[in-house]
Enzyme design. Structure first.
Site, PDB file in Angstrom:
ATOM      1  N   CYS A  32     -10.155 -47.945  59.872  1.00 56.35           N
ATOM      2  CA  CYS A  32     -11.030 -46.969  60.512  1.00 56.35           C
ATOM      3  C   CYS A  32     -10.242 -45.758  61.019  1.00 56.35           C
ATOM      4  O   CYS A  32      -9.527 -45.845  62.008  1.00 56.35           O
ATOM      5  CB  CYS A  32     -11.758 -47.661  61.675  1.00 56.35           C
ATOM      6  SG  CYS A  32     -12.516 -46.547  62.866  1.00 56.35           S
ATOM      7  N   CYS A  35     -10.766 -44.434  64.587  1.00 54.70           N
ATOM      8  CA  CYS A  35     -10.185 -45.335  65.579  1.00 54.70           C
ATOM      9  C   CYS A  35      -8.757 -44.892  65.874  1.00 54.70           C
ATOM     10  O   CYS A  35      -8.297 -44.929  67.020  1.00 54.70           O
ATOM     11  CB  CYS A  35     -10.164 -46.777  65.081  1.00 54.70           C
ATOM     12  SG  CYS A  35     -11.803 -47.457  64.789  1.00 54.70           S
TER      13      CYS A  35
END
Lengths: 107, 302
Positions: A32, A35
């Site tokens: 991700c 993230c």
């Protein structure tokens, strides 16, 4: 991913729900990108709030139960806990100052 | 006073920073999140020249950063909260300091556009996503919907087939806008089912997304598609709030510039997705970043 305390499905209750201090959990995963945008800020905040707020991370790849328990289907998600309850959920990558503001409210 | 302040460390800002550093301009690049911008949300960049095997967005951004820092670019992790433009200087206010600079490059990029339909805000984080690489894995063996018809929608729909059992691609016309190659891939992928001439009208669900209401633009017929995730890729909104009212923007809010990246404010330039232009790609952002830095250098020499 970092020096941050990593919480798991197994120790979540002990570390977060039953924590004396207010806590924040940064739900992330290796795949991700956004993230990774948030992580540096979270690490800095962990140092700044050391001893006052417990700032941790959870890798949702290896821990499937906790995200389901809290209805998390998007990451990055930051969840703030006080007294074992969720008091704030921050979804998506936010600048450090926004996260800091929410952490201040926990104290 | 700085020579140049660059706002935003996506490909446009990082390239502008690289060129400015090599030109020995006193430069600071401000980034409020992390370097890379929107390429961090994509799994793989296949159409950036020089990488026949493709490269991850994260790695590409990291390389751009290392290259700029090699030449001495200063990057600070702060959010620019206000800008004031004057004939001989520009004031840049961040969440930590006030600075002055002779020139500014706006490389603030864009953020995903929302559908603006009922249920969207309510269910954010609970099944509504604008980032397939972030959230795709949560839908392993489930059915999801992707809204859109351009490159992003088609690329991400293809990416999602790694996890989802079925991807319903909902598009309001009878033809996709995406690059032909991507269209070919989507049309031949078993797991992707394209729903033509249809728009989403409402996202439903109590504690999470349970379905999406669809309406045919041809027959007005309404139906409910049961899905657990809705991925929205319909376009971008420029991150131009900082300059709204201070310079000319097009009617969608993108910054108007001439061929030299000059905005309507002398000494202020724009590069990348924030600009009003035909094509928004890493390759165009990089070219514009270089031009903006060069134009800023010429401005300083005047």
């Amino acid at each position: 991913m970092s020096d941050l305390l990593q919480v798991t499905d197994e120790n979540f209750d002990e570390e977060i729900i039953n924590s004396n201090l207010p806590a924040m959990v940064d739900f992330w995963a290796e795949w991700c990108g956004p993230c990774k945008m948030v992580s540096p800020a979270v690490e800095e905040l962990a140092k700044e709030y050391n001893g006052r707020i417990k700032i941790t991370q959870m890798d949702v790849d290896g821990n499937r139960q906790t995200p389901v328990r809290f209805g998390i289907r998007n990451i990055p998600t930051l969840m703030l806990f006080k007294g074992g309850k969720v008091v704030k959920t921050i979804i998506g990558a936010q600048p450090k100052s926004h996260i800091d503001e929410e952490l201040k409210k926990l104290l | 006073m700085e020579d140049l302040i660059i706002i935003g460390a996506g490909p446009a800002g990082l390239t502008a920073g690289l060129y400015a550093a090599r030109s020995r301009l006193r430069t600071i690049l401000f980034e409020r999140l992390t370097l890379g911008g929107q390429i961090l949300t994509t799994d793989f960049v296949e159409n950036y020249p020089g990488f026949p095997e493709g490269i991850s967005g994260f790695e590409l951004a990291d390389r751009m950063k290392l290259q700029a820092e090699k030449f001495g670019l200063e990057i600070q992790n702060q959010e620019v909260v206000r800008l004031e433009f004057f004939p001989k200087k520009n004031i840049v206010v961040t969440d930590k300091q006030n600075l002055e600079s002779k020139t500014v490059i706006l490389a603030c990029g864009a953020t995903p556009q929302k559908l603006g339909i009922e249920g969207e805000d309510l269910l954010i984080g609970k099944g509504i996503s604008y980032c397939a690489t972030c959230d795709g894995p949560f839908y392993t063996n489930q059915e999801v919907a992707v809204i859109g018809g351009g490159d992003m929608a088609v690329e991400e729909a293809l990416f999602l087939t790694r996890f989802a059992s079925k991807v319903h691609l909902v598009h309001r016309r009878d033809k996709l806008r995406a690059t032909k190659l991507l269209q070919e891939r989507a049309l031949t992928k078993e797991q992707i089912k394209i729903i033509w001439d249809t728009i989403p009208t409402r996202i439903v669900g109590k504690n999470g997304v349970e379905g999406i209401e669809l309406k045919s633009v041809k027959t007005d017929k309404v139906s409910l598609l049961p899905v657990r995730g809705v991925f929205i890729f319909i376009g971008y909104n420029p991150n131009s709030a900082l300059v709204k009212g201070h310079m000319e923007l097009d009617k969608l809010g993108f910054v108007l510039t001439n061929n030299d990246m000059e905005t309507s404010v002398p000494g202020v330039f724009a590069a990348g997705d924030i600009r009003s232009k035909l094509l928004r790609q890493v390759s165009t952002a990089v070219g514009e970043g270089a031009m903006a830095a060069f134009a800023a250098e010429k401005f300083l020499e005047r």
